[in-house]
Design a protein around this motif. Structure first.
Motif, short mmCIF file in Angstrom:
data_model
loop_
_atom_site.label_atom_id
_atom_site.label_comp_id
_atom_site.label_asym_id
_atom_site.label_seq_id
_atom_site.Cartn_x
_atom_site.Cartn_y
_atom_site.Cartn_z
N PRO A 108 1.29 13.07 -1.60
CA PRO A 108 2.63 12.88 -2.18
C PRO A 108 2.54 12.83 -3.71
O PRO A 108 1.50 12.47 -4.26
CB PRO A 108 3.06 11.52 -1.62
N THR A 109 3.63 13.19 -4.39
CA THR A 109 3.62 13.16 -5.85
C THR A 109 4.80 12.36 -6.38
O THR A 109 5.79 12.16 -5.68
CB THR A 109 3.73 14.57 -6.46
N VAL A 150 2.72 -0.88 -11.70
CA VAL A 150 3.57 -1.42 -10.64
C VAL A 150 4.65 -0.40 -10.26
O VAL A 150 4.86 -0.11 -9.08
CB VAL A 150 4.21 -2.76 -11.12
N ASP A 151 5.31 0.18 -11.28
CA ASP A 151 6.36 1.17 -10.99
C ASP A 151 5.78 2.42 -10.34
O ASP A 151 6.41 3.05 -9.50
CB ASP A 151 7.09 1.55 -12.28
N ALA A 152 4.55 2.77 -10.74
CA ALA A 152 3.92 3.96 -10.16
C ALA A 152 3.65 3.75 -8.67
O ALA A 152 3.87 4.64 -7.85
CB ALA A 152 2.62 4.28 -10.90
N LEU A 153 3.19 2.55 -8.32
CA LEU A 153 2.91 2.27 -6.90
C LEU A 153 4.20 2.31 -6.08
O LEU A 153 4.23 2.82 -4.97
CB LEU A 153 2.23 0.89 -6.75
N ILE A 154 5.29 1.79 -6.68
CA ILE A 154 6.58 1.83 -5.98
C ILE A 154 7.07 3.28 -5.89
O ILE A 154 7.51 3.75 -4.85
CB ILE A 154 7.62 0.94 -6.71
N GLY A 155 6.93 4.01 -7.00
CA GLY A 155 7.41 5.40 -7.05
C GLY A 155 6.74 6.28 -6.00
O GLY A 155 7.37 7.16 -5.42
N LEU A 156 5.47 6.02 -5.73
CA LEU A 156 4.77 6.83 -4.73
C LEU A 156 4.99 6.31 -3.32
O LEU A 156 4.48 6.88 -2.34
CB LEU A 156 3.26 6.86 -5.04
N GLY A 157 5.72 5.20 -3.22
CA GLY A 157 6.01 4.66 -1.89
C GLY A 157 4.88 3.81 -1.33
O GLY A 157 4.84 3.51 -0.14
N PHE A 158 3.95 3.38 -2.20
CA PHE A 158 2.82 2.56 -1.72
C PHE A 158 3.18 1.08 -1.69
O PHE A 158 2.46 0.27 -1.10
CB PHE A 158 1.60 2.74 -2.63
N LEU A 160 -3.61 8.38 -7.79
CA LEU A 160 -3.46 6.94 -7.56
C LEU A 160 -3.66 6.66 -6.07
O LEU A 160 -3.17 7.42 -5.24
CB LEU A 160 -2.04 6.55 -8.00
N SER A 161 -4.38 5.59 -5.75
CA SER A 161 -4.61 5.27 -4.34
C SER A 161 -4.24 3.83 -4.05
O SER A 161 -4.39 2.95 -4.90
CB SER A 161 -6.08 5.46 -3.96
N ALA A 162 -3.77 3.60 -2.82
CA ALA A 162 -3.53 2.24 -2.34
C ALA A 162 -4.35 2.08 -1.07
O ALA A 162 -4.10 2.76 -0.08
CB ALA A 162 -2.05 2.04 -2.05
N GLY A 163 -5.35 1.22 -1.13
CA GLY A 163 -6.24 1.06 0.02
C GLY A 163 -7.03 2.34 0.25
O GLY A 163 -7.12 3.19 -0.62
#
Ligand SMILES: N[C@@H](Cc1ccc(O)cc1)C(=O)O
Length: 408
Positions: free
Chosen positions: A337-338, A348-356, A395-398
């Motif tokens: 996803p982009t 913080v906004d980037a993590l929200i923006g990517l839906g993480f 960017l990665s989450a987990g």
């Protein structure tokens, strides 16, 4: 290193696998005249092996390529005891069900690297629980235990280092080297195994097996260890900011596996190509000599080849294609996803923006828990700003969620 005449030792030595070797001349002679069955043992402490075991797996592959017989020993029995070699603390003990589940999951990876079957040079897999689970204590002590002196056992690194550092070594663990030694004797009897290989921390266990097999059966068997594989910056290979590099696909995506290889240090490319791919040596010599930024092309070859071996051609092609599209064209690959950013954005906004993350609080918890990463680097500062230029930022989450910040 002395000159070797057998394909086996030549192949292993020219590609960088040999650290220590017992009686190389005799092993060389044996490999010239017969198919040598050789084994490596793997304890089932996790559902997947990681990159740290890949040199051993590749050695079994080389053994087969040189016309010999690889034996994979799953440590269904030894895992219950826990090898103290190279470990500061006792391993957490797993129950039977946990070990069985780990073995079922680990064994699948060997099918990628080895050809199994009934032919003389086909690989076989054996679980040492077959003989260790049913040992009888008193007969075992009398037949096998009497060949070991405590005096000598105390001198092996696995024991000595714990004692020197005053770290506990349980009696259970103290027995490990005897059980691994006994494995070698059993394998010599059952399948005429003549060679045990392993990491450098296994030297003591291997030597014990060689001596036991000679003393009880009068048979000469051999041992070989690999060097500890470190990266150019001195770290043990395979430890990344985001954790272990797992070989099984359900533990680590093929895209991340590919990226791990693509991120190899310039100075490690040639060595890793020799150890972890089948490319011919002259081709590797050409690749590792590529000047300046062209070395990146060699890293892509390394990533493609290493991923194809472990995950299959299709997975390697997909990963390379996603990487090419995301990084070379600056466009998004299908798989990720982009989120478009003009100039810069807070983490913080980037993590929200990517839906993480669903909210700012959610995003901050993710960062506190160590789950947010940019590229391979863990993010610890929740006020961090990310600047997005021509190249997308990954960017990665987990472990599972990855996305790209692209310029608007
Ligand atoms: N001791 C080895 C695994 C092993 C188990 C049984 C053997 O016979 C040989 C090796 C390790 O911890 O990596």
């Amino acid at each position: 290193m002395t000159e070797h005449t057998s394909d086996l030792l030549r192949l292993l030595s020219e590609r960088g696998y040999i650290h220590q070797l017992t009686d190389g001349a005799a092993l060389d002679a044996l490999a010239l005249k017969q198919v040598v069955p050789g084994y490596i043992g793997f304890d089932a402490t996790a559902p997947s092996l990681h990159i740290g075991s890949l040199v051993q797996i590749m050695m079994l592959r080389r053994l087969q390529q040189a016309g010999h017989k690889p034996i994979v020993v799953m440590g269904g029995g030894t895992t219950k005891v826990g090898d103290p070699s190279g470990k500061d603390e006792s391993r957490k003990l797993l129950d039977d069900a946990g070990i069985a589940a780990n073995i079922a999951s680990i064994r699948r990876v060997f099918e990628r690297f080895l050809t199994f079957g009934d032919e003389p040079t086909d690989a076989i897999l054996i679980d040492n629980a077959e003989w260790l689970d049913t040992l009888e204590y008193i007969p075992f002590l009398r037949d096998v235990g009497r060949h070991f002196t405590i005096n000598r056992m105390l001198a092996f690194d696995s024991v000595k280092l714990r004692l020197e550092r005053e770290q506990a070594l349980t009696f259970l663990e103290f027995n490990y080297m005897i059980l691994q030694a006994y494995d070698f004797l059993e394998l010599s009897r059952r399948v005429e195994c003549r060679l045990q290989m392993g990491g450098s921390d296994q030297w003591g266990n291997i030597v014990n097996g060689i001596e036991l097999t000679r003393r009880i059966d009068g048979v000469e068997v051999f041992g070989l260890t690999t060097p500890l594989i470190t990266t150019a910056d001195g770290a043990k290979m395979g430890k990344t900011a985001s954790g272990a590099v797992w070989l099984n696909e359900d533990q680590l995506s093929s895209y991340d596996y590919w990226q791990f290889w693509r991120n190899t240090d310039d100075r490690d490319v040639g060595r890793f190509l020799r150890l972890f791919t089948d490319l011919p040596l002259d081709e590797i010599a050409r690749l590792e000599a590529l000047p300046g930024a062209e070395i990146n092309a060699a890293k892509v070859v390394l990533a493609n080849e290493a991923t194809a071996l472990c995950r299959g051609d299709a997975a390697a092609r997909d990963a390379a294609e996603t990487a090419r599209r995301t990084f070379e064209e600056g466009a998004a690959g299908d798989a990720l996803p982009t989120f478009a950013v003009s100039g810069s954005i807070g983490i913080v906004d980037a993590l929200i923006g990517l839906g993480f993350a669903a909210s700012k609080g959610d995003a901050k918890r993710l960062i506190k828990g160590g789950g947010a990463r940019i590229g391979a680097a863990k993010v610890s500062d929740e006020t961090m700003m990310i600047v997005v230029g021509d190249d997308p930022v990954r960017l990665s989450a987990g472990k599972k969620h990855h996305g790209l910040l692209v310029r608007d």
